[in-house]
Design an enzyme around this catalytic site. Structure first.
Site, short mmCIF file in Angstrom:
data_model
loop_
_atom_site.label_atom_id
_atom_site.label_comp_id
_atom_site.label_asym_id
_atom_site.label_seq_id
_atom_site.Cartn_x
_atom_site.Cartn_y
_atom_site.Cartn_z
CE LYS A 222 -56.01 3.49 -34.24
NZ LYS A 222 -56.89 4.04 -33.21
NE ARG A 256 -62.36 -0.59 -34.79
CZ ARG A 256 -61.71 0.06 -35.77
NH1 ARG A 256 -60.44 0.40 -35.59
NH2 ARG A 256 -62.31 0.34 -36.91
#
Length: 283
Positions: A222, A256
């Site tokens: 991210k 995740r």
């Protein structure tokens, strides 16, 4: 012992698990996670399972900031054929379906999905919680403000952790009231949060344990990583592994990730470290 019931099998979460990401969208923020052809989907799933993934998270609606909105029919047309072919080829596969729509959740579970991963914790579809209660599948509830299209403008907090925990506790209470048993929370890194918010959230993530449900952490590749390091998402694996390791130390039950092998290795190494500490204490 923390565990969830997936298709009649109890999955023990006292040892952290790894969820591999399979994006069925053409515009996911990380190009390396996009898979739109059946052969590529099957090959990537087989690869992630071989590397140690416990779950495969399949999403057909891009939730990156400012992503295009698509119809329910479009989401279903992308998602259902993939769920069906995955179950056909990997009958014991535990598929998590990444959707905030109750109709998509219902049809995906009927096609073989084992969990539902909802970025809105039921706020974007008033029928989601009752649908999950009827399906009786594990439900992942994430913190977010607004929608993927508006969340970037809503990243303001007086007390970030307090607000995230209050939001998730309220959603847990609403789910429990409907008889939903297996709940997992996700604090929502990058969803209506600045880079500074994301690091504050990770730094204090142990506070999420007060919710008394398993915690999923999703920081893989991210912007909090690649913007901080001044690299691209494609170059953010090392940074991802560093932050995943910290997340595990803060109590994460599920990671995740786009890259399964490094995450599984982080789990194994921290488990070995924990065992050594227990052994030393017993001497």
């Amino acid at each position: 012992m923390a565990s969830i019931n997936c298709k009649g099998n109890l999955i023990d979460l006292s040892t952290p698990r790894v969820m591999g990401i399979l994006n069925l969208t053409p515009d996911s923020f990380y190009e390396g996670s996009r898979f739109t052809h059946t052969d590529a989907v099957l090959a990537q799933t087989e690869k992630m399972l071989a590397k140690g993934a416990d779950f495969i998270d399949v999403g057909a609606y891009s939730s990156r900031p400012g992503a295009d909105h698509i119809s329910v029919d479009e989401e279903l047309s992308r998602l259902l054929p993939v769920v069906e072919v995955l179950i056909k080829n990997f009958p014991n596969l535990l598929i998590s379906v990444d959707t905030f729509r109750s109709e998509v959740a219902k049809e995906a579970v009927q096609a073989g999905a084992a969990l539902v991963n909802d970025i809105s914790a039921g706020h974007l579809d008033e029928n989601m919680l009752t649908t999950i209660a009827a399906l009786q599948v594990p439900y992942i509830m994430m913190h977010m403000k607004g929608t993927p299209q508006t969340m970037k403008n809503l990243a303001q907090y007086d007390d970030l952790l307090k607000e995230v925990i209050y939001y998730l506790s309220e959603r847990i209470a609403a789910a429990r009231a409907l008889g939903i048993n297996d709940l997992i929370v996700d604090p929502g890194f990058g969803f209506a949060k600045t880079t500074a918010h994301n690091f504050e959230l990770l730094n204090k993530a142990e506070q999420l344990q007060m919710l008394d449900v398993p915690v999923l952490i999703g920081v893989s590749r991210k912007s909090m990583i690649y913007k901080t390091l001044d690299v691209s998402a494609a170059e953010a694996l090392n940074g991802t592994t560093v932050l995943n390791t910290i997340a595990l130390q803060k109590g994460a039950s599920i990671l995740r990730v786009h890259d399964v092998k490094p995450a599984v290795e982080a789990v194994r190494l921290l488990q070995a470290l924990s065992q050594s500490e227990k052994g030393a204490a017993a001497i």
